[in-house]
Design an enzyme around this catalytic site. Structure first.
Site, PDB file in Angstrom:
ATOM      1  N   LYS A  87      30.868  22.679  -6.831  1.00 31.26           N
ATOM      2  CA  LYS A  87      31.821  22.223  -5.475  1.00 31.26           C
ATOM      3  C   LYS A  87      33.244  22.303  -5.854  1.00 31.26           C
ATOM      4  O   LYS A  87      33.755  21.859  -7.018  1.00 31.26           O
ATOM      5  CB  LYS A  87      31.350  20.870  -5.192  1.00 31.26           C
ATOM      6  CG  LYS A  87      32.081  20.094  -4.036  1.00 31.26           C
ATOM      7  CD  LYS A  87      31.527  18.780  -3.659  1.00 31.26           C
ATOM      8  CE  LYS A  87      31.922  18.374  -2.367  1.00 31.26           C
ATOM      9  NZ  LYS A  87      31.472  16.887  -2.054  1.00 31.26           N
ATOM     10  N   SER A 162      29.887  16.656   3.149  1.00 32.80           N
ATOM     11  CA  SER A 162      30.785  17.774   2.948  1.00 32.80           C
ATOM     12  C   SER A 162      30.531  18.941   1.958  1.00 32.80           C
ATOM     13  O   SER A 162      31.164  19.795   1.850  1.00 32.80           O
ATOM     14  CB  SER A 162      32.091  16.746   2.033  1.00 32.80           C
ATOM     15  OG  SER A 162      31.880  16.142   0.938  1.00 32.80           O
ATOM     16  N   SER A 186      27.123  13.234   1.355  1.00 28.83           N
ATOM     17  CA  SER A 186      27.581  14.595   1.168  1.00 28.83           C
ATOM     18  C   SER A 186      26.819  15.317   0.271  1.00 28.83           C
ATOM     19  O   SER A 186      27.006  16.776   0.081  1.00 28.83           O
ATOM     20  CB  SER A 186      29.077  14.615   0.683  1.00 28.83           C
ATOM     21  OG  SER A 186      29.893  14.234   1.651  1.00 28.83           O
TER      22      SER A 186
HETATM   23  N1  GLN Z   1      30.425  12.365   5.745  1.00 26.11           N
HETATM   24  C1  GLN Z   1      30.703  11.196   5.041  1.00 26.11           C
HETATM   25  C2  GLN Z   1      32.324  11.013   5.067  1.00 26.11           C
HETATM   26  O1  GLN Z   1      32.997  11.727   5.806  1.00 26.11           O
HETATM   27  C3  GLN Z   1      30.552  11.153   3.637  1.00 26.11           C
HETATM   28  C4  GLN Z   1      31.304  12.003   2.493  1.00 26.11           C
HETATM   29  C5  GLN Z   1      30.945  12.144   1.283  1.00 26.11           C
HETATM   30  O2  GLN Z   1      29.946  11.788   1.126  1.00 26.11           O
HETATM   31  N2  GLN Z   1      31.858  12.865   0.603  1.00 26.11           N
HETATM   32  O3  GLN Z   1      33.044  10.001   4.729  1.00 26.11           O
END
Ligand code: GLN
Length: 499
Positions: A87, A162, A186
């Site tokens: 990532k 994400s 994410s």
């Molecule tokens: N979708 C969640 C957010 O927007 C979690 C994101 C993540 O786990 N980095 O904060």
């Protein structure tokens, strides 16, 4: 490479990492051959998937050659020669690390993050840096400065987020393993959207040193894989105490592989009712119910009388704590030390322009929410209160694990949604993380595993474990996966399929 070896390498790319590791040791393929096959496949898919921000062909081949030497010498670690996607939130020395943000579009770190160091030492081969929502804020990978990633099951849908790029490339067979980060879901939500395995470790299990910070008290690095054994292999390589991250726990890393093959017999599985929310897609509910039946039929003891009442508050608590931490963590991007810089006449103008042009809308929204929640007069009403509720949620989880080995829930209330469907409605986007966020609030480990289909799209089943009980998650995921037959599940965009 000659034609036959080339064909064999492509075939081996369809296997799991542990199978590839065996083939490498048996001399059926070289790490270079596998890396070349992976690069070719990823490149063929990129025009339709856009799973990567940076491809690392030269580094990958050099790493593969080094792995081949170690394999020949007979002293290679299990991951030697295995292609991995990383990532683009994880710092890689000498390789651009952008967080999918304009702010860091030209940023090249001078150090590796600890998990990358560990994987280098293990001889893994980095194929590239995968796409994500800017600074990991989002659930669809649509908030990336480098374009959206498409779901290999349906190119008109999001891969989740994400860590969408990491999930899409594993699902499409480009690499057998990848790394993501999980602050509120994410890893698990994109794993669910793409029909693969994704695990968020216990808070403190894996070092965050060198990982670009979003919300430090919530996030962990973890594996994406096509089966539980591979996920266990990758977690074993990255877990453990790190002197560079004082939040890592001095808890020995168990032999996760030893937990595999033990079946579901006798596992006490709680099904907390709060996770089966109104508005949940009927097909998701059905798939999860069928999975519960499989658990029961294979000897698990199912308890449906489980309640974690405060879990309903997890989402609002998250949207106070995560933005608060983000507003502090992202204060460092001032255009002075590193990252994007806009010229202006005064320092304040420069900072305003730098941050105004460097950050995208979702990141700005989080910074404003967090700054507000932390400001004098509101701190007690929002931040402090959220921390208190967080403690209550933690206690409820701890109580549930006093009498259960696992909690079983859906990973997300819906399958992967369509591109553009939620991007204009932040609250609808946030609601997709309803089921994953509680484990970040409590710190418990949780895994998403494939459990069937709804509307032709994969459904994710979430298993939450007791603190540092990742082994139990692997055990259950492995046993369920054997029954569910994950291996036969391939998305339409798979292998050499590209444009
Ligand atoms: N979708 C969640 C957010 O927007 C979690 C994101 C993540 O786990 N980095 O904060």
């Amino acid at each position: 490479m000659n034609g036959v070896a080339d064909f064999r390498a492509r075939e081996l790319l369809d296997l799991t990492a542990h199978e590839q590791a065996a083939a490498l040791r048996a001399g059926e393929v070289t790490a270079r051959g596998l890396a070349e096959a992976s690069i070719a496949r990823v490149r063929a898919q990129e025009p339709v998937l856009n799973a990567y921000i940076t491809l690392m062909d030269d580094e990958a081949l050099a790493m593969a050659d080094a792995a081949d030497e170690r394999l020949r010498a007979g002293n290679a670690a299990p991951l030697a020669g295995i292609p991995i996607g990383v990532k683009d939130l994880l710092s890689t020395r000498g390789v651009k690390t952008t967080a999918a943000s304009n702010m860091l579009r030209d940023f090249t770190p001078i150090v590796d993050c600890t998990v990358v160091t560990k994987l280098r030492e293990a001889g893994a081969v980095f194929i590239g840096k995968t796409n994500l929502d800017e600074f990991a804020m989002g659930s669809s990978t649509e908030h990336s400065k480098f374009g959206v990633t498409h779901n290999p099951w349906d190119l008109d849908r999001v891969p989740g987020g994400s860590s969408g790029g990491s999930a899409a490339t594993v699902a499409a067979g480009g690499v057998p393993l990848s790394l993501g980060t999980d602050t509120g879901g994410s890893i698990r939500q994109p794993a669910a959207c793409c029909g693969i395995v994704g695990l968020k470790p216990t808070y403190g299990r894996v070092s965050r040193f060198g990982v670009i910070a979003f919300a430090s008290s919530l996030e962990q690095v973890g594996p994406f894989a096509r089966d539980a054994e591979d996920a266990a292999l990758l977690l074993s390589a990255i877990a453990g105490l790190d002197p560079l991250d004082s939040t890592t726990a001095p808890v020995p890393v168990p032999d996760y592989a030893a937990m595999l093959g033990r079946g579901l017999d006798g596992l006490r599985v709680g099904v907390p009712r709060e996770f089966f929310v109104d508005g949940m897609e009927p097909g998701v509910r059905e798939a999860v119910e069928r999975a519960i039946d499989v658990f029961a039929a294979n000897g698990a003891i199912i308890d449906r009388d489980v309640s974690l009442p405060s879990v309903a508050a997890a989402l609002p608590v998250y949207y106070i704590i995560a933005p608060s931490e983000a507003s502090a963590n992202l204060a460092r991007y001032d255009g002075v030390k590193y990252g994007y810089h806009a010229d202006a006449d005064t320092m304040w103008e420069e900072m305003e322009l730098t941050r105004g042009q460097g950050f995208g809308d979702e990141v700005k929204r989080r910074i404003m929410l967090g700054t507000y929640a932390l400001s004098t007069g509101y701190y007690d009403a929002y931040y402090l209160k959220a921390q208190k509720v967080r403690t209550v949620i933690r206690r409820e989880f701890a109580a549930a694990f006093a009498s259960h080995d696992l909690l079983l829930t859906p990973t997300a209330p819906t399958v992967a949604f369509r591109l553009g469907e939620k991007v204009g409605d932040p609250v609808a986007m946030y609601l997709n993380d309803l089921c994953t966020i509680p484990a970040n609030i409590s710190g418990n480990p949780a895994v998403s595993i494939p459990c069937g289909f709804s509307e032709g799209m994969p459904v994710g089943l979430q298993l939450v474990g007791g603190m540092f009980e990742e082994g139990t998650l692997f055990r259950a995921a492995d046993a369920y996966g054997a029954v569910a037959g994950w291996k036969a599940q391939r998305p339409p965009i798979y292998g050499e399929r590209g444009r």
